[in-house]
Motif scaffolding. Structure first.
Motif, PDB file in Angstrom:
ATOM      1  N   GLY A 267     -66.402  28.562   4.996  1.00 31.06           N
ATOM      2  CA  GLY A 267     -65.913  27.264   4.511  1.00 31.06           C
ATOM      3  C   GLY A 267     -66.966  26.391   3.863  1.00 31.06           C
ATOM      4  N   TYR A 353     -70.422  43.425 -14.098  1.00 29.16           N
ATOM      5  CA  TYR A 353     -70.835  43.344 -12.680  1.00 29.16           C
ATOM      6  C   TYR A 353     -69.692  42.785 -11.840  1.00 29.16           C
ATOM      7  CZ  TYR A 353     -73.302  41.679  -8.496  1.00 29.16           C
ATOM      8  OH  TYR A 353     -73.683  41.437  -7.207  1.00 29.16           O
ATOM      9  N   ARG A 357     -66.782  44.999  -9.476  1.00 28.10           N
ATOM     10  CA  ARG A 357     -66.743  44.735  -8.024  1.00 28.10           C
ATOM     11  C   ARG A 357     -65.524  43.906  -7.621  1.00 28.10           C
ATOM     12  NH1 ARG A 357     -71.684  45.270  -9.692  1.00 28.10           N
ATOM     13  NH2 ARG A 357     -73.271  46.295  -8.410  1.00 28.10           N
TER      14      ARG A 357
END
Ligand code: CMC
Length: 429
Positions: A267, A353, A357
């Protein structure tokens, strides 16, 4: 539950028959309970990447499709049509309330918002510059001292009341923490206001003059609270469940959850996103920071990007991104950080990148920009998250008590320390 099994044979030849548990949705799961007994093996799953720690009927996520459901209801529909109080009732009780149930629940929350006067004395003991999340960990944990002796954790009504108290008192504590940091007198909760208006009033009113909460701000907060209310077995919720599994006091459990939420990988990311945008400063520096984020020798990460579960857009981010534009427009704010964030998102989403991913903006990428527009200081962003997530924490804590096969949470380990050795006296070392 199905009667299907998986047969697992270990190198020594021993075999375990592992029953497959099928939920209403989501991937099938092996039940590993008998694995160690039958084979002598444990499993290793750092970060719980493939391990379910509980059965839950509260929230469902399909990370590949970008789906989030509270009790079966899509987050988009709740964000569009519901409000935070109704969502809180839904998460806690399993069904949407009818008008009488809604009224009663809202009233019950409203009439539990006050905190013991001695809590104010406790607050005053903190330095003015104490981080609000540190104060929240301390003060929510301290509530256990006010609600412990009378509480019978085995009594469902006592547990329900503790959950109501936690949801109701979090905004009061959050506002008191804020007032402490600006050196202003604490403002008492006002019953005529709704949940988010009351929070804004406690944060921004001063005794010297009347204060009317801005309805645009109250509505925007309500939306953010709906989106943050629960997210199944995330780090802070799992912490609450783990502490709860010992039978600990619920205020202490939620205090532990707040501590877990504070970290920038969880958070704390909403605060970290704005710090990052400050550091990037200008669109012309984006390429440099994207390169830093991709460099494995550099600890810098694109904050507000990536998620353990979502390998597609975080549905909450999609809603917040739209709301961000609307709120800034309605409040007449032109924030260059929003333009910078959008450009950063655009560039990252074209970069191999991030694409390879499956790293997408998460819920925290845009939420900080809304909080900032509402005048909420940066170090209070994660406190706002905690107010909303308290609903998820207490709902999951209540559910844990009602689940028959709940046991104390006690992970195993792969020991990599020294083998047995003899003690050497101090003068011989
Ligand atoms: N920037 C750059 N690279 C990243 C990022 C990022 N934000 N996130 C993940 N990666 C890379 C990571 O280096 C790894 O690369 P490789 O495969 O080459 O080693 C790959 O993506 C997978 O990442 P991971 O660290 O194995 O993923 P995880 O599931 O353990 O971590 C995460 C999830 C949210 C902690 C991580 O994505 C992260 O640190 N993001 C930034 C912090 C953030 O925004 N957190 C808020 C999460 S949503 C709200 C909440 O939970 O409270």
């Amino acid at each position: 539950m199905s009667d299907k099994h998986v047969k697992l044979t270990v190198p020594e030849g021993k075999t375990a028959e592992l029953p497959i548990i099928e939920g209403t949705m989501g991937p099938p799961t092996f039940d590993l309970k008998t694995l160690h007994r039958d084979t002598g093996y444990f499993t290793y799953d750092s970060g719980f990447a493939a391990t379910a720690a509980c059965k839950s009927a509260i929230t469902f996520i399909d990370g590949n499709k970008g789906v989030l459901l509270y009790r079966g209801y899509p987050i988009e529909q709740l964000a569009e049509n519901s409000n935070f109080m109704e969502v809180a009732y839904l998460l806690m009780n399993g069904e949407l309330p009818n008008p009488e149930q809604y009224e009663k629940f809202d009233q019950e929350i409203t009439y539990h918002t006050m905190i013991h006067e001695k809590m104010r004395a406790l607050m005053k003991g903190f330095q003015y510059d104490a981080h609000p999340m540190a104060m929240m960990v301390g003060t929510v944990g301290s509530l256990a001292a006010f609600y412990h002796d009378w509480m019978d954790i085995e009594d469902p009504e006592h547990r329900r009341l503790a959950a109501i108290r936690l949801i109701a008192k979090m905004p009061t504590l959050a506002a008191a923490v804020y007032k402490n940091s600006v050196g202003q007198p604490f403002i008492y909760p006002k019953n005529s206001l709704n949940f988010t208006e009351r929070l804004l009033h406690m944060m921004y009113a001063v005794p010297a003059e009347p204060y009317t909460p801005n309805p645009v701000a109250a509505k925007a907060l309500d939306l953010l609270f709906i989106l943050h209310a629960d997210h199944e077995q995330n780090a802070s919720t799992s912490t609450v469940r783990l502490v709860g599994s010992t039978g600990a006091n619920p205020f202490a459990c939620v205090s532990a959850g707040i501590a877990a939420l504070w970290g920038p990988a969880h958070g704390g990311a909403n605060e970290a996103v704005l710090n990052m945008l400050d550091e990037i400063g200008d669109v012309s520096n984006i390429d440099k920071y994207i390169a830093k984020a991709k460099d494995k020798n550099d600890p810098f990460r694109l904050m507000g990007f990536g998620h353990r579960v979502y390998k597609n857009f975080d549905p909450r981010a999609t809603i917040i991104r739209k709301a961000c534009h609307e709120v800034l427009n309605e409040l007449g704010i032109d924030d260059p950080q929003l333009d910078l964030a959008m450009k950063l998102e655009e560039i990252a989403l074209q970069d191999d990148y991030f694409v390879s991913r499956k790293l997408y903006p998460n819920v925290d990428f845009y939420s900080g920009i809304i909080y900032k527009a509402l005048g909420i200081p940066r170090n209070m962003f994660t406190v706002m998250f905690a107010i909303a997530r308290t609903v998820g924490w207490v709902s999951q804590w209540l559910e844990q008590y009602d689940t028959p096969d709940t046991r104390i949470g006690r992970p195993r380990q792969v020991y990599i320390g020294p083998k047995p050795r003899d003690y050497v006296p101090l003068d011989k070392r």
